[in-house]
Scaffold this active site. Structure first.
Site, PDB file in Angstrom:
ATOM      1  N   PHE A 151       0.807  -1.228   0.000  1.00  0.00           N
ATOM      2  CA  PHE A 151       0.000   0.000   0.000  1.00  0.00           C
ATOM      3  C   PHE A 151       0.837   1.274   0.000  1.00  0.00           C
ATOM      4  CE2 PHE A 151       0.887  -0.469   4.559  1.00  0.00           C
ATOM      5  CZ  PHE A 151       1.196   0.841   4.900  1.00  0.00           C
ATOM      6  N   LYS A 175      -1.592  -7.218  -9.216  1.00  0.00           N
ATOM      7  CA  LYS A 175      -2.519  -7.316  -8.080  1.00  0.00           C
ATOM      8  C   LYS A 175      -2.048  -6.252  -7.076  1.00  0.00           C
ATOM      9  CE  LYS A 175      -3.161  -8.493  -4.292  1.00  0.00           C
ATOM     10  NZ  LYS A 175      -3.519  -7.527  -3.205  1.00  0.00           N
ATOM     11  N   GLU A 178      -5.053  -4.002  -1.784  1.00  0.00           N
ATOM     12  CA  GLU A 178      -6.495  -3.726  -1.722  1.00  0.00           C
ATOM     13  C   GLU A 178      -6.777  -2.392  -1.015  1.00  0.00           C
ATOM     14  OE1 GLU A 178      -4.708  -6.020  -0.357  1.00  0.00           O
ATOM     15  OE2 GLU A 178      -5.517  -6.820   1.508  1.00  0.00           O
ATOM     16  N   SER A 228       5.497  -7.194   2.985  1.00  0.00           N
ATOM     17  CA  SER A 228       6.141  -7.570   4.251  1.00  0.00           C
ATOM     18  C   SER A 228       6.971  -8.844   4.071  1.00  0.00           C
ATOM     19  CB  SER A 228       5.058  -7.810   5.303  1.00  0.00           C
ATOM     20  OG  SER A 228       4.195  -8.831   4.853  1.00  0.00           O
ATOM     21  N   CYS A 283       9.844   1.265   3.009  1.00  0.00           N
ATOM     22  CA  CYS A 283      10.788   0.168   3.273  1.00  0.00           C
ATOM     23  C   CYS A 283      12.191   0.707   3.436  1.00  0.00           C
ATOM     24  CB  CYS A 283      10.737  -0.850   2.155  1.00  0.00           C
ATOM     25  SG  CYS A 283      11.401  -0.205   0.627  1.00  0.00           S
ATOM     26  N   GLU A 382      10.466  -4.496  12.470  1.00  0.00           N
ATOM     27  CA  GLU A 382       9.976  -3.360  11.688  1.00  0.00           C
ATOM     28  C   GLU A 382       8.675  -2.850  12.294  1.00  0.00           C
ATOM     29  OE1 GLU A 382       8.344  -4.252   7.737  1.00  0.00           O
ATOM     30  OE2 GLU A 382       9.405  -2.491   6.979  1.00  0.00           O
TER      31      GLU A 382
HETATM   32  P1  NAD Z   1       1.683  -6.844   2.943  1.00  0.00           P
HETATM   33  O1  NAD Z   1       2.729  -7.891   2.912  1.00  0.00           O
HETATM   34  O2  NAD Z   1       0.645  -6.915   3.993  1.00  0.00           O
HETATM   35  O3  NAD Z   1       0.889  -6.810   1.540  1.00  0.00           O
HETATM   36  C1  NAD Z   1       1.586  -6.758   0.311  1.00  0.00           C
HETATM   37  C2  NAD Z   1       0.736  -7.419  -0.753  1.00  0.00           C
HETATM   38  O4  NAD Z   1       0.551  -8.796  -0.408  1.00  0.00           O
HETATM   39  C3  NAD Z   1      -0.651  -6.807  -0.894  1.00  0.00           C
HETATM   40  O5  NAD Z   1      -0.988  -6.765  -2.236  1.00  0.00           O
HETATM   41  C4  NAD Z   1      -1.548  -7.781  -0.126  1.00  0.00           C
HETATM   42  O6  NAD Z   1      -2.854  -7.848  -0.641  1.00  0.00           O
HETATM   43  C5  NAD Z   1      -0.836  -9.102  -0.314  1.00  0.00           C
HETATM   44  N1  NAD Z   1      -1.016  -9.997   0.845  1.00  0.00           N
HETATM   45  C6  NAD Z   1      -1.169  -9.641   2.148  1.00  0.00           C
HETATM   46  N2  NAD Z   1      -1.257 -10.742   2.925  1.00  0.00           N
HETATM   47  C7  NAD Z   1      -1.133 -11.806   2.095  1.00  0.00           C
HETATM   48  C8  NAD Z   1      -1.137 -13.221   2.307  1.00  0.00           C
HETATM   49  N3  NAD Z   1      -1.271 -13.758   3.509  1.00  0.00           N
HETATM   50  N4  NAD Z   1      -0.977 -14.017   1.222  1.00  0.00           N
HETATM   51  C9  NAD Z   1      -0.824 -13.507  -0.010  1.00  0.00           C
HETATM   52  N5  NAD Z   1      -0.829 -12.168  -0.265  1.00  0.00           N
HETATM   53  C10 NAD Z   1      -0.979 -11.335   0.778  1.00  0.00           C
HETATM   54  O7  NAD Z   1       2.460  -5.425   2.977  1.00  0.00           O
HETATM   55  P2  NAD Z   1       1.850  -3.959   3.126  1.00  0.00           P
HETATM   56  O8  NAD Z   1       1.354  -3.790   4.529  1.00  0.00           O
HETATM   57  O9  NAD Z   1       0.943  -3.663   1.993  1.00  0.00           O
HETATM   58  O10 NAD Z   1       3.183  -3.091   2.909  1.00  0.00           O
HETATM   59  C11 NAD Z   1       4.106  -2.836   3.936  1.00  0.00           C
HETATM   60  C12 NAD Z   1       5.302  -3.772   3.875  1.00  0.00           C
HETATM   61  O11 NAD Z   1       5.900  -3.727   2.579  1.00  0.00           O
HETATM   62  C13 NAD Z   1       6.405  -3.351   4.849  1.00  0.00           C
HETATM   63  O12 NAD Z   1       6.908  -4.490   5.477  1.00  0.00           O
HETATM   64  C14 NAD Z   1       7.454  -2.713   3.949  1.00  0.00           C
HETATM   65  O13 NAD Z   1       8.763  -2.740   4.443  1.00  0.00           O
HETATM   66  C15 NAD Z   1       7.314  -3.553   2.720  1.00  0.00           C
HETATM   67  N6  NAD Z   1       7.858  -2.898   1.543  1.00  0.00           N
HETATM   68  C16 NAD Z   1       9.050  -3.365   1.072  1.00  0.00           C
HETATM   69  C17 NAD Z   1       9.650  -2.744  -0.017  1.00  0.00           C
HETATM   70  C18 NAD Z   1      10.979  -3.246  -0.526  1.00  0.00           C
HETATM   71  O14 NAD Z   1      11.402  -2.836  -1.600  1.00  0.00           O
HETATM   72  N7  NAD Z   1      11.683  -4.102   0.205  1.00  0.00           N
HETATM   73  C19 NAD Z   1       9.022  -1.656  -0.638  1.00  0.00           C
HETATM   74  C20 NAD Z   1       7.790  -1.215  -0.141  1.00  0.00           C
HETATM   75  C21 NAD Z   1       7.218  -1.854   0.963  1.00  0.00           C
END
Ligand code: NAD
Length: 491
Positions: A151, A175, A178, A228, A283, A382
């Protein structure tokens, strides 16, 4: 609020999944519902894969210069809609307008990079590699690729993936998170306006069901994931088990190390931007501020001063907003719980900004937690919010040893006037993106976004030449053309 459900985009058509579960899309600055998002599932992924597979036949065969022309047009259209996209990001993500403009700009830089695709795809050649044999290498697209995004950067992170994948001749299914579906839809709409054929770029909204279907569908060749660490690992394991190439970027715990000879004014500006920009939801956010010697107290005083004047508010309604809300009520409650538990530990001290928290929306006053030790959860985990830990190692060696024990490996920065300290730090630190007097050492599109450890699973990262390699496969062609044939023909 719009009554109309937010559609996905398959084969050039807006498509709403039937019988689907829905979630609310919110404006985090007000808590108001701004849209209803029906979630897709395996059936929607199936339709998208069918469309993308059909589109791949023509798109992959198009001359690379044609593909580049469409990307050039896309770049121009994005520039025309820069402000509109930035405001859309503010609306669904809550970051400030300046941060949202950066989000769009950084995404556009990837399109600029992808415009060079005729040059980027050139292979190698060696004539007469053996007697009458010439060798060349070519790079070919791999097929239907998928991207799953978080997000926190509704435009930039999707654009780390699809422009380059598509420029390479692949077709793509995105994808998006959401929580921020509107920016992704607008990116798809504008790409169509640039002349992209139907089915080359598709958007399927939803959550885990869609991701699981993308990771297991036999028609998908590659999965790019950013989010994440927990989900990155899961996506990496599932998709590789199903024979796909995967690049999966995860969470982070980034360090900002301040040496006693650092310039305090520019360092404070950089630390504030790194720790509290995008409300700490980056991140690459610096969340561990380490001060060596006198630098620790000097930074504490300056950061506390800056926190007092950091204005919280709705970036679309007020001027001078320095920090927006966090993404939703769950995030705010989770961060409040972290701060409550830290407050109970008498060895640590929590200092909050003085600006009021607006009473609507998901705002959280920024915090500095002093005297955090490497064995404490706030050092290791984090938080993903506006909480900065101040850590007090006694030497550069101790600071590096503490950092290198972290499981993550995204970013680390040193602030110093010493080339020797900068060089030592850069060489010994275990992480993939290093800054010297740079608060957020996030690489530009020509370089890979190079996380290590628990911040990245896979081999080839997004962006730069690694991105091109990820979205193509290499072929080596050896040709023999016998000169005897010319003599035989009497030529
Ligand atoms: P998230 O992992 O909750 O969600 C990321 C994506 O995965 C979303 O599209 C979500 O719908 C999907 N998702 C969530 N739970 C899932 C599951 N159980 N199974 C399959 N798909 C699932 O992350 P977030 O809260 O949207 O974003 C924050 C995280 O992203 C932080 O940890 C941040 O550090 C990381 N991030 C990393 C980078 C990088 O380049 N390393 C860049 C941006 C964000």
């Amino acid at each position: 609020m719009t009554d109309r459900p937010i559609a996905g985009f398959i084969n050039g058509l807006w498509t709403i999944p039937t019988d689907a579960a829905c979630s609310d899309v919110m404006n985090p600055s007000t808590g108001a519902v701004i849209g209803i998002l029906p979630h897709g599932g395996a059936r929607d992924v199936e339709l998208a894969v069918e469309a993308a597979s059909r589109a791949f036949i023509d798109w992959s065969a198009r001359p690379v210069s044609d593909r580049a022309k469409i990307l050039h047009r896309y770049r121009m259209i994005l520039a025309e809609h820069q402000e509109e996209l930035s405001r859309l990001i503010c609306l669904e993500n809550g970051k400030t307008l300046e941060e949202a403009r950066g989000d769009v700009l950084r995404g556009m830089e990837v399109v600029e990079f992808a415009c060079n695709i005729p040059h980027l795809l050139k292979g190698e050649s060696l004539p007469q590699v053996a007697e009458e044999i010439d060798g060349i290498t070519t790079r070919e697209p791999i097929g239907v690729c998928a991207g799953v995004t978080p997000f926190n950067f509704p435009v930039m992170v999707p654009m780390w993936m699809f422009p380059l994948a598509i420029a390479c001749g692949n077709t793509f299914i995105l994808k998006p998170s959401e929580k921020v579906p509107l920016s992704a839809n607008r990116l798809a709409e504008l790409f169509l306006e640039a002349g992209l054929p139907d089915g080359v770029f598709n958007v399927v909204h939803g959550s885990r069901d869609v991701v699981d279907a993308l990771c297991t569908h036999p028609g998908i060749r590659a999965v790019s994931f950013v989010g994440s660490t927990r989900v990155a690992k899961q996506v990496y394991e599932t998709a590789t088990r199903h024979g796909k190439r995967v690049q999966a970027a995860g969470g982070a715990k980034n360090v900002l190390l301040v040496m006693p000879d650092a310039d305090l004014d520019s360092t404070t500006r950089a630390v504030m931007g790194s720790a509290f920009g995008c409300a700490g939801q980056r991140c690459m956010a610096g969340s561990l501020l380490m001060g060596i010697g006198s630098a620790a107290d000097a930074m504490r005083e300056r950061v506390c001063g800056a926190l007092d004047v950091l204005k919280l508010g709705n970036p679309l309604e007020e001027d001078g907003v320095g920090m927006g809300p966090v993404i939703d009520g769950d995030s705010r409650d989770r961060l409040r719980t972290i701060l409550e538990s830290v407050s109970q530990d008498k060895t640590q001290q929590v200092v909050r900004g003085r600006c009021p928290e607006p009473d609507i929306g998901y705002f959280l006053k920024p915090a500095l937690v002093d005297n955090v030790r490497p064995e404490q959860p706030l050092f290791q985990q984090e938080a993903f919010g506006p909480i900065l830990s101040l850590v007090r190692p006694t030497s550069l060696d101790e600071a590096i040893a503490w950092m290198n024990r972290l499981p993550y490996g995204n970013g680390a920065t040193i602030f110093t006037s010493s080339g020797a300290a900068a060089r030592d730090f850069s060489r010994r630190i275990h992480c993939g993106m290093v800054g010297v007097n740079v608060g957020v050492p996030a690489p530009m599109a020509i370089f890979p976004f190079s996380g290590w450890g628990e911040s990245f699973f896979g081999d080839l990262h997004v962006q730069g030449m690694e991105g091109v390699y990820f979205y193509t496969r290499q072929k080596v062609i050896l040709s023999r053309w016998d000169r005897g044939y010319i003599r035989k023909q009497g030529w």
